[in-house]
Design an enzyme around this catalytic site. Structure first.
Site, PDB file in Angstrom:
ATOM      1  N   GLU A  25     -49.935  11.551 -31.990  1.00 24.41           N
ATOM      2  CA  GLU A  25     -49.967  10.489 -32.727  1.00 24.41           C
ATOM      3  C   GLU A  25     -49.129   9.110 -32.712  1.00 24.41           C
ATOM      4  O   GLU A  25     -48.103   9.355 -31.702  1.00 24.41           O
ATOM      5  CB  GLU A  25     -50.014  10.599 -34.337  1.00 24.41           C
ATOM      6  CG  GLU A  25     -48.713  11.243 -34.655  1.00 24.41           C
ATOM      7  CD  GLU A  25     -48.383  10.799 -36.028  1.00 24.41           C
ATOM      8  OE1 GLU A  25     -48.636   9.625 -36.396  1.00 24.41           O
ATOM      9  OE2 GLU A  25     -47.649  11.594 -36.773  1.00 24.41           O
ATOM     10  N   LYS A 160     -42.130  16.587 -45.162  1.00 21.65           N
ATOM     11  CA  LYS A 160     -40.955  16.204 -45.580  1.00 21.65           C
ATOM     12  C   LYS A 160     -40.982  16.441 -47.218  1.00 21.65           C
ATOM     13  O   LYS A 160     -42.006  16.300 -47.796  1.00 21.65           O
ATOM     14  CB  LYS A 160     -40.605  14.758 -45.335  1.00 21.65           C
ATOM     15  CG  LYS A 160     -40.349  14.587 -44.142  1.00 21.65           C
ATOM     16  CD  LYS A 160     -39.375  13.230 -43.902  1.00 21.65           C
ATOM     17  CE  LYS A 160     -39.032  13.055 -42.515  1.00 21.65           C
ATOM     18  NZ  LYS A 160     -39.809  12.196 -41.612  1.00 21.65           N
TER      19      LYS A 160
HETATM   20  N1  PSU Z   1     -44.433  12.173 -42.274  1.00 20.54           N
HETATM   21  C1  PSU Z   1     -43.398  12.130 -41.204  1.00 20.54           C
HETATM   22  N2  PSU Z   1     -43.247  11.482 -40.429  1.00 20.54           N
HETATM   23  C2  PSU Z   1     -44.377  10.638 -40.054  1.00 20.54           C
HETATM   24  C3  PSU Z   1     -45.440  10.306 -41.203  1.00 20.54           C
HETATM   25  C4  PSU Z   1     -45.529  11.159 -42.034  1.00 20.54           C
HETATM   26  O1  PSU Z   1     -42.381  12.933 -41.597  1.00 20.54           O
HETATM   27  O2  PSU Z   1     -44.354   9.746 -38.946  1.00 20.54           O
HETATM   28  C5  PSU Z   1     -46.754   9.557 -40.882  1.00 20.54           C
HETATM   29  C6  PSU Z   1     -47.727  10.404 -40.097  1.00 20.54           C
HETATM   30  O3  PSU Z   1     -48.442   9.401 -39.324  1.00 20.54           O
HETATM   31  C7  PSU Z   1     -48.689  10.574 -41.383  1.00 20.54           C
HETATM   32  C8  PSU Z   1     -48.651   9.474 -42.273  1.00 20.54           C
HETATM   33  O4  PSU Z   1     -50.095  11.014 -40.642  1.00 20.54           O
HETATM   34  O5  PSU Z   1     -47.330   8.914 -42.026  1.00 20.54           O
HETATM   35  C9  PSU Z   1     -48.930   9.604 -43.541  1.00 20.54           C
HETATM   36  O6  PSU Z   1     -49.212   8.471 -44.179  1.00 20.54           O
HETATM   37  P1  PSU Z   1     -49.858   8.478 -45.754  1.00 20.54           P
HETATM   38  O7  PSU Z   1     -49.077   9.164 -46.680  1.00 20.54           O
HETATM   39  O8  PSU Z   1     -50.063   7.073 -46.012  1.00 20.54           O
HETATM   40  O9  PSU Z   1     -51.228   9.187 -45.509  1.00 20.54           O
END
Ligand code: PSU
Ligand code: MN
Length: 306
Positions: A25, A160
Site C-alpha cells: 500500500e 495499533k
Molecule cells: N495503521 C498503521 N499504519 C498505517 C495505517 C494504519 O499502523 O499506515 C494506514 C493504513 O493505510 C490504513 C489506514 O488502511 O491508515 C486506515 O485509515 P482510516 O482509519 O482512516 O481508515
C-alpha cells in the site's frame, strides 16, 4: 481489464504466468512514516519481496490512474509529498480518479485495486479498525468493510493500540472476516507481540494459510482474511512505552477536535514523534517481516495452481 487500471509490465507478466505477486500500500508511505525513511522502507520492502521470489506491486493512484506497480520515481514522489498527497480510502477513489489527481491508497483502496488486478496477497504494517470511543464517534475504518467484501489476504502485524482491538475483532466476526495468527494464538498489537486478545485460527505455515484462502474463495465467500504476523521479538517494544504514547496522542487528538480521515494519520504521526526513532525502527522491521510472510503465502497460493 478495468479502464482506469494500469498494471506495471513486470506485474502483468507475473500474473499472466501464475507467479507470486504481493501488493503493497501507499498510505503507509505518505501518511504512515516520515520522509525519507518512508521511501527507503518502501524500496527495501520491494527488494525484500523480490529476494523472496515474488513480484512487488506497490499500489497508488497516479494522475487519476489506478496503478498496480510503481516506479522508484513514483514512490519517491509520494513519499516526498507526504501528507500533501490525498489519503484515498474506498470512499475517495472515484473522485481522485475523476480529478486526475494522485492518491495514497489505504488498506481498503489497495485491496480493491489489488483485486481488480487479480492479486490475492497484500502486505502492510497495520490495518485500520474500530477506534476507541467508536460508540460515540462512529469511527470505524473502511478497511473492515473492504475485508468483508474483497478477496485479498492482508498480512499485517495486527493493529495499533490507537484502536479498540476488542471491538475490531467483534466487527470482523460480524462481517465474516477470519483473523489468522501466523504461528501464534495471540492477536499481535503491531509494536508488541501480544494484545491480550486471541486470533480465530492459528496456522503455522504459509501453505496452510494458502489452503484456507483457496477453500474460502472456492466456497464462494466474498471477503478477505487478516493474517496477523507478530513483530519479531528483537524489534518488539515495551508495552508501557507504547501505551503512554498512545494515551497522549489520543488526548491531543480529542483536544484538537481531530476526526474523520485525519484521525489515523494524526495518531500515527504523534505516536511516531512521541516514541522517537525506536518505534520507527520497529515499524520498518515488522513491515519487512510481513513482506517475507506474504511472499511465502503468495508462492504457496500460486503453487496450488489456478
Ligand atoms: N495503521 C498503521 N499504519 C498505517 C495505517 C494504519 O499502523 O499506515 C494506514 C493504513 O493505510 C490504513 C489506514 O488502511 O491508515 C486506515 O485509515 P482510516 O482509519 O482512516 O481508515
Ligand atoms: Mn476513520
Amino acid at each position: 481489464m478495468n479502464p482506469y487500471l494500469d498494471i506495471a509490465p513486470e506485474v502483468q507478466t507475473a500474473l499472466a504466468q501464475g507467479q507470486a505477486v504481493v501488493a503493497l500500500e501507499s498510505t503507509i508511505i505518505s501518511h504512515g512514516m516520515p520522509y525519507p525513511q518512508n521511501v527507503e522502507t518502501a524500496l527495501r520492502v520491494e527488494a525484500e519481496v523480490r529476494a523472496h521470489g515474488a513480484v512487488p506491486a506497490t499500489v497508488a493512484i497516479v494522475q487519476g490512474r489506478l496503478q498496480a506497480g510503481l516506479s522508484a520515481a513514483q514512490i519517491e514522489r509520494l513519499g516526498r509529498a507526504g501528507h500533501a498527497v490525498t489519503k484515498v480510502s474506498r470512499r475517495d477513489m472515484g473522485f481522485v480518479v475523476a480529478a486526475g489527481a494522485d492518491g495514497a491508497t489505504t488498506v481498503a483502496a489497495t485491496m480493491r485495486i489489488a483485486a481488480l488486478a487479480g492479486i490475492r496477497v497484500f502486505a502492510t504494517g497495520g490495518i485500520g479498525g474500530v477506534h476507541r470511543g467508536a460508540e460515540q464517534s462512529f469511527d470505524i475504518s473502511a478497511d473492515l468493510q473492504e475485508l468483508a467484501q474483497t478477496p485479498v489476504a492482508v498480512v499485517c502485524a495486527g493493529a495499533k493500540s490507537i484502536l479498540d482491538l476488542r471491538l475490531t475483532l467483534e466487527y470482523l466476526e460480524t462481517q465474516g472476516v477470519p483473523v489468522v495468527g501466523y504461528q501464534t494464538e495471540a492477536l499481535p498489537a503491531f509494536f508488541t507481540r501480544e494484545s491480550g486478545f486471541k486470533v480465530d485460527y492459528r496456522l503455522d505455515s504459509a501453505h496452510a494459510i494458502a489452503k484456507a484462502m483457496h477453500a474460502q474463495w472456492a466456497l464462494g465467500l466474498p471477503g478477505g482474511m487478516v493474517v496477523a504476523n507478530p513483530i519479531p521479538q528483537a524489534h518488539a517494544m515495551e508495552r508501557g512505552t507504547i501505551d503512554r504514547a498512545v494515551a497522549q496522542a489520543l488526548q491531543e487528538a480529542s483536544a484538537q477536535g481531530i476526526s474523520g480521515k485525519a484521525s489515523t494519520p494524526f495518531l500515527l504521526a504523534r505516536v511516531n514523534e512521541l516514541t522517537g526513532g525506536d518505534s520507527l525502527a520497529s515499524n520498518i522491521a515488522l513491515v519487512l517481516n510481513n513482506a517475507r510472510l506474504a511472499c511465502a503465502i503468495a508462492l504457496a497460493y500460486a503453487g496450488l495452481g489456478h
